[in-house]
Scaffold this motif. Structure first.
Motif, PDB file in Angstrom:
ATOM      1  N   PRO A  72       0.836  -1.211   0.000  1.00 53.04           N
ATOM      2  CA  PRO A  72       0.000   0.000   0.000  1.00 53.04           C
ATOM      3  C   PRO A  72       0.867   1.256   0.000  1.00 53.04           C
ATOM      4  CG  PRO A  72      -0.868  -1.617   1.525  1.00 53.04           C
ATOM      5  CD  PRO A  72       0.447  -2.173   1.035  1.00 53.04           C
ATOM      6  N   MET A  73       0.569   2.135  -0.939  1.00 49.10           N
ATOM      7  CA  MET A  73       1.497   3.251  -1.162  1.00 49.10           C
ATOM      8  C   MET A  73       1.564   4.216   0.017  1.00 49.10           C
ATOM      9  SD  MET A  73       1.168   3.822  -5.239  1.00 49.10           S
ATOM     10  CE  MET A  73      -0.342   2.921  -5.587  1.00 49.10           C
ATOM     11  N   GLY A  74       0.442   4.337   0.759  1.00 54.02           N
ATOM     12  CA  GLY A  74       0.442   5.232   1.917  1.00 54.02           C
ATOM     13  C   GLY A  74       1.354   4.759   3.035  1.00 54.02           C
ATOM     14  N   THR A  84     -11.291   3.544 -14.964  1.00 57.79           N
ATOM     15  CA  THR A  84     -10.101   4.393 -14.906  1.00 57.79           C
ATOM     16  C   THR A  84     -10.294   5.637 -14.048  1.00 57.79           C
ATOM     17  OG1 THR A  84      -8.522   5.580 -16.317  1.00 57.79           O
ATOM     18  CG2 THR A  84     -10.808   5.628 -17.022  1.00 57.79           C
ATOM     19  N   LYS A  85      -9.155   6.243 -13.661  1.00 57.71           N
ATOM     20  CA  LYS A  85      -9.175   7.585 -13.058  1.00 57.71           C
ATOM     21  C   LYS A  85      -8.375   8.535 -13.952  1.00 57.71           C
ATOM     22  CE  LYS A  85      -9.404   6.244  -8.151  1.00 57.71           C
ATOM     23  NZ  LYS A  85      -8.792   4.954  -7.804  1.00 57.71           N
ATOM     24  N   THR A  86      -8.320   8.257 -15.212  1.00 55.62           N
ATOM     25  CA  THR A  86      -7.410   9.006 -16.092  1.00 55.62           C
ATOM     26  C   THR A  86      -7.930  10.387 -16.484  1.00 55.62           C
ATOM     27  OG1 THR A  86      -5.983   8.772 -18.020  1.00 55.62           O
ATOM     28  CG2 THR A  86      -8.292   8.187 -18.341  1.00 55.62           C
ATOM     29  N   ALA A 119      -5.378  -2.587 -12.318  1.00 55.54           N
ATOM     30  CA  ALA A 119      -4.510  -1.644 -13.042  1.00 55.54           C
ATOM     31  C   ALA A 119      -5.386  -0.482 -13.497  1.00 55.54           C
ATOM     32  CB  ALA A 119      -3.880  -2.337 -14.255  1.00 55.54           C
ATOM     33  N   ASP A 120      -4.764   0.507 -14.135  1.00 60.61           N
ATOM     34  CA  ASP A 120      -5.549   1.586 -14.751  1.00 60.61           C
ATOM     35  C   ASP A 120      -5.103   1.641 -16.214  1.00 60.61           C
ATOM     36  OD1 ASP A 120      -7.165   4.241 -13.456  1.00 60.61           O
ATOM     37  OD2 ASP A 120      -6.440   4.361 -15.509  1.00 60.61           O
ATOM     38  N   PRO A 121      -5.840   0.972 -17.106  1.00 60.99           N
ATOM     39  CA  PRO A 121      -5.303   0.610 -18.429  1.00 60.99           C
ATOM     40  C   PRO A 121      -4.768   1.730 -19.318  1.00 60.99           C
ATOM     41  CG  PRO A 121      -7.395  -0.506 -18.023  1.00 60.99           C
ATOM     42  CD  PRO A 121      -7.194   0.450 -16.887  1.00 60.99           C
ATOM     43  N   GLY A 164      -0.708  -3.164 -11.983  1.00 62.08           N
ATOM     44  CA  GLY A 164       0.084  -2.028 -11.515  1.00 62.08           C
ATOM     45  C   GLY A 164      -0.441  -0.736 -12.100  1.00 62.08           C
ATOM     46  N   CYS A 165       0.025   0.381 -11.557  1.00 61.97           N
ATOM     47  CA  CYS A 165      -0.615   1.648 -11.903  1.00 61.97           C
ATOM     48  C   CYS A 165       0.319   2.817 -11.618  1.00 61.97           C
ATOM     49  CB  CYS A 165      -1.885   1.770 -11.066  1.00 61.97           C
ATOM     50  SG  CYS A 165      -2.849   3.235 -11.436  1.00 61.97           S
ATOM     51  N   LEU A 166       0.052   3.927 -12.293  1.00 62.24           N
ATOM     52  CA  LEU A 166       0.879   5.133 -12.142  1.00 62.24           C
ATOM     53  C   LEU A 166       0.262   6.150 -11.187  1.00 62.24           C
ATOM     54  CD1 LEU A 166       1.438   5.689 -15.993  1.00 62.24           C
ATOM     55  CD2 LEU A 166       2.967   4.503 -14.408  1.00 62.24           C
ATOM     56  N   HIS A 167      -0.932   5.887 -10.665  1.00 64.71           N
ATOM     57  CA  HIS A 167      -1.716   6.952 -10.045  1.00 64.71           C
ATOM     58  C   HIS A 167      -1.423   7.257  -8.574  1.00 64.71           C
ATOM     59  CE1 HIS A 167      -5.014   6.864 -13.382  1.00 64.71           C
ATOM     60  NE2 HIS A 167      -4.070   7.743 -13.631  1.00 64.71           N
ATOM     61  N   ARG A 168      -0.711   6.391  -7.888  1.00 65.58           N
ATOM     62  CA  ARG A 168      -0.266   6.668  -6.512  1.00 65.58           C
ATOM     63  C   ARG A 168      -1.390   6.902  -5.513  1.00 65.58           C
ATOM     64  NH1 ARG A 168       5.182  10.412  -6.972  1.00 65.58           N
ATOM     65  NH2 ARG A 168       6.053   9.404  -8.812  1.00 65.58           N
ATOM     66  N   CYS A 169      -2.510   6.222  -5.644  1.00 64.33           N
ATOM     67  CA  CYS A 169      -3.560   6.359  -4.616  1.00 64.33           C
ATOM     68  C   CYS A 169      -3.019   5.768  -3.315  1.00 64.33           C
ATOM     69  CB  CYS A 169      -4.827   5.636  -5.049  1.00 64.33           C
ATOM     70  SG  CYS A 169      -5.463   6.239  -6.619  1.00 64.33           S
ATOM     71  N   LEU A 170      -3.101   6.529  -2.238  1.00 64.27           N
ATOM     72  CA  LEU A 170      -2.432   6.142  -0.990  1.00 64.27           C
ATOM     73  C   LEU A 170      -2.949   4.816  -0.438  1.00 64.27           C
ATOM     74  CD1 LEU A 170      -2.272   9.573   0.871  1.00 64.27           C
ATOM     75  CD2 LEU A 170      -0.431   8.380  -0.325  1.00 64.27           C
ATOM     76  N   TYR A 171      -4.215   4.515  -0.668  1.00 71.45           N
ATOM     77  CA  TYR A 171      -4.826   3.307  -0.091  1.00 71.45           C
ATOM     78  C   TYR A 171      -4.548   2.057  -0.913  1.00 71.45           C
ATOM     79  CZ  TYR A 171      -8.165   5.049  -3.558  1.00 71.45           C
ATOM     80  OH  TYR A 171      -8.717   5.562  -4.707  1.00 71.45           O
ATOM     81  N   CYS A 172      -3.893   2.218  -2.065  1.00 72.56           N
ATOM     82  CA  CYS A 172      -3.788   1.110  -3.024  1.00 72.56           C
ATOM     83  C   CYS A 172      -2.402   0.453  -2.990  1.00 72.56           C
ATOM     84  CB  CYS A 172      -4.070   1.670  -4.421  1.00 72.56           C
ATOM     85  SG  CYS A 172      -3.893   0.453  -5.736  1.00 72.56           S
ATOM     86  N   GLY A 173      -2.378  -0.859  -3.248  1.00 75.19           N
ATOM     87  CA  GLY A 173      -1.114  -1.601  -3.242  1.00 75.19           C
ATOM     88  C   GLY A 173      -0.598  -1.908  -4.636  1.00 75.19           C
ATOM     89  N   LEU A 174      -1.062  -1.164  -5.639  1.00 77.46           N
ATOM     90  CA  LEU A 174      -0.688  -1.494  -7.013  1.00 77.46           C
ATOM     91  C   LEU A 174       0.358  -0.536  -7.603  1.00 77.46           C
ATOM     92  CD1 LEU A 174      -4.216  -2.532  -8.256  1.00 77.46           C
ATOM     93  CD2 LEU A 174      -2.212  -4.014  -8.127  1.00 77.46           C
ATOM     94  N   GLY A 175       1.124   0.091  -6.737  1.00 78.82           N
ATOM     95  CA  GLY A 175       2.248   0.891  -7.233  1.00 78.82           C
ATOM     96  C   GLY A 175       3.496   0.015  -7.273  1.00 78.82           C
TER      97      GLY A 175
HETATM   98  S1  SF4 Z   1      -5.140   0.958  -9.534  1.00 79.52           S
HETATM   99 FE1  SF4 Z   1      -6.774   2.410  -9.077  1.00 79.52          FE
HETATM  100  S2  SF4 Z   1      -6.686   2.679  -6.851  1.00 79.52           S
HETATM  101 FE2  SF4 Z   1      -4.727   1.764  -7.490  1.00 79.52          FE
HETATM  102  S3  SF4 Z   1      -3.340   3.505  -7.820  1.00 79.52           S
HETATM  103 FE3  SF4 Z   1      -4.320   3.030  -9.773  1.00 79.52          FE
HETATM  104  S4  SF4 Z   1      -6.106   4.347  -9.914  1.00 79.52           S
HETATM  105 FE4  SF4 Z   1      -5.445   4.326  -7.783  1.00 79.52          FE
END
Ligand code: SF4
Length: 436
Positions: free
Chosen positions: A60-62, A215-217, A184-186, A138-149
């Motif tokens: 988790p990134m946080g 997505t959150k793009t 992921a965030d495609p 995996g993902c580039l977005h750095r959401c603090l609650y997420c473990g996919l960084g």
């Molecule tokens: S996968 Fe979703 S929750 Fe996780 S960092 Fe990316 S956008 Fe945020």
């Protein structure tokens, strides 16, 4: 593409020996802030790569002292050697080395048996059984609650992937929509990578199947000229300004996500929103009202889903959000702390009364702008459905939602029973892990 500076870039030898795949990697690498060398590796080197820290920031990134861009790793799905790769995974597991399926080229198509007898959480949450499809982890977005960084694995053999996906689609006519990459965030590496555009155009040729991108793009301009033929649905995970700017640092801001949705909508894509996860910040009502107002001022979604922050107990949430805890609504945080033994392990940490209050408010605000749009709960409990179903106008078995397998564009209510119609028929299809 996003401006990123990954600490390292790896590519499996099966990627580098194919000129088409190699070109995909080169386009991404040339667009990095500081293009560097691509390190080619083989499967036998995976244990050493892990021992040397490849996956150590997949937490988790946080909880990290400092968040960086993830390592990029390009790989191929091993459709022809699925059994051998599973055996290798088991062998390493026996040797106490856990290797993710993505590193082994496994997991292209994943059967999610939600609410069927084999689902251990079937009593605790409502979702729909279906195939989920994957290209990245995996993902580039750095959401603090997420473990996919920490590490972003991207598969590049999209042509082969689509051949097998076609068979999955043909054998499961009850499934109308296919959610891509729930881990992921495609769009992150697009358009340079070129795999998502290939997939969008592949679905553009389908008669009765839709791709769903969640997505959150902020980045959709590149997709406006693709031949999608209305067969791709884009679902924005939307949140208010405090959450989007401080807790989801590198994702689009609230305004940027809605603008990206507007651009996609004008290009003919069906767009939708999920308020997911809703993190109740101090001024959550005002931020919710303003965000909902902007959504309807600029876009025309066909469905909105709601889901409070979930999936962990209060101490885990506090660990992940430790640097931003003072942003949370104090009364709700206190109520979460007073319920350390929640009634439902899937919907913790916020107790039912808190979530109920939040959903009621969002629903009222959505209805002020649009009296008819379907509004549903996402991965909520049966209990919450029985409390809110009447106000929503749905039951737990007929609602339409952001990524349900039968929620086609414009659907107002499900026509088939989602748990009874879902039948798996994947014998012999590579990538489905059916025979291993
Ligand atoms: S996968 Fe979703 S929750 Fe996780 S960092 Fe990316 S956008 Fe945020």
């Amino acid at each position: 593409m996003y401006r990123i500076n990954p600490p390292a870039v790896y590519a499996h030898e099966s990627v580098m020996e194919n000129p088409v795949y190699r070109a995909r990697v080169s386009r991404v690498v040339s667009s990095l802030q500081q293009p560097g060398p691509v390190i080619t590796y083989s499967d036998q080197e995976i244990p050493d790569l892990i021992k040397n820290g490849l996956t150590e920031k997949r937490v988790p990134m946080g909880t990290l002292p400092r968040i960086t861009d993830p390592i990029l790793l390009f790989n191929t799905f091993r459709f022809q050697t699925e059994k051998q790769m599973v055996q290798l995974k088991r062998k390493w597991h026996q040797e106490k080395l856990e290797v993710g399926s993505d590193l082994l080229g496994l997991g292209a198509f994943h059967w999610s048996p939600y609410n069927l007898s084999e689902d251990p959480n079937r009593q605790h949450k409502v979702c729909r059984p279906c195939w989920r499809i994957h290209l990245q982890t995996g993902c580039l977005h750095r959401c603090l609650y997420c473990g996919l960084g920490g590490l972003l694995v991207a598969m590049v053999n999209i042509e082969e992937y689509c051949q097998h996906l076609q068979e999955v689609i043909d054998r499961h006519p009850w499934q109308k929509t296919y959610l891509l990459d729930d881990d992921a965030d495609p769009p992150g590496l697009e358009p340079e990578l070129g795999c998502l555009s290939y997939l969008i155009e592949f679905f553009g040729k389908q008669k009765d199947a839709y791709l769903i991108i969640h997505t959150k793009t902020w980045n959709t301009r590149w997709m406006t000229n693709l031949q999608h033929n209305g067969k791709t649905i884009i679902v924005w995970s939307i949140s208010g300004p405090t959450q989007s700017q401080i807790i989801e640092e590198k994702a689009g801001t609230t305004d940027e996500r809605i603008q990206a949705a507007r651009i996609a909508q004008e290009a003919g894509y069906q767009i939708r929103y999920k308020f997911k996860p809703i993190i109740p910040v101090r001024n959550w009502k005002k931020e919710a009202s303003e965000t909902i107002e902007k959504i309807f001022a600029l876009t025309n979604p066909d469905v909105i889903s709601l889901c409070c922050f979930m999936w962990m107990d209060v101490s885990e949430m506090k660990k992940r959000l430790k640097n931003v805890l003072d942003l949370l609504e104090p009364e709700f945080l206190k109520m979460a702390e007073q319920h350390p033994e929640p009634e439902n392990p899937c919907t913790q940490p916020f107790p039912e009364e808190v979530r109920f209050q939040i959903y009621q408010y969002y629903l009222k605000e959505i209805r002020r702008h649009n009296p008819d749009i379907p509004v549903s709960l996402s991965t909520e409990s049966w209990q919450m459905w029985s409390r809110l179903g009447q106000s929503l106008g749905f039951t737990a078995t007929d609602y339409v939602c952001g990524c349900g397998p039968m929620s086609v564009p414009g659907a107002k209510r499900l026509k088939c029973h989602p748990f009874q119609s879902a039948v798996r028929d994947s014998q012999g299809i590579p990538g489905t892990m059916t025979e291993v």
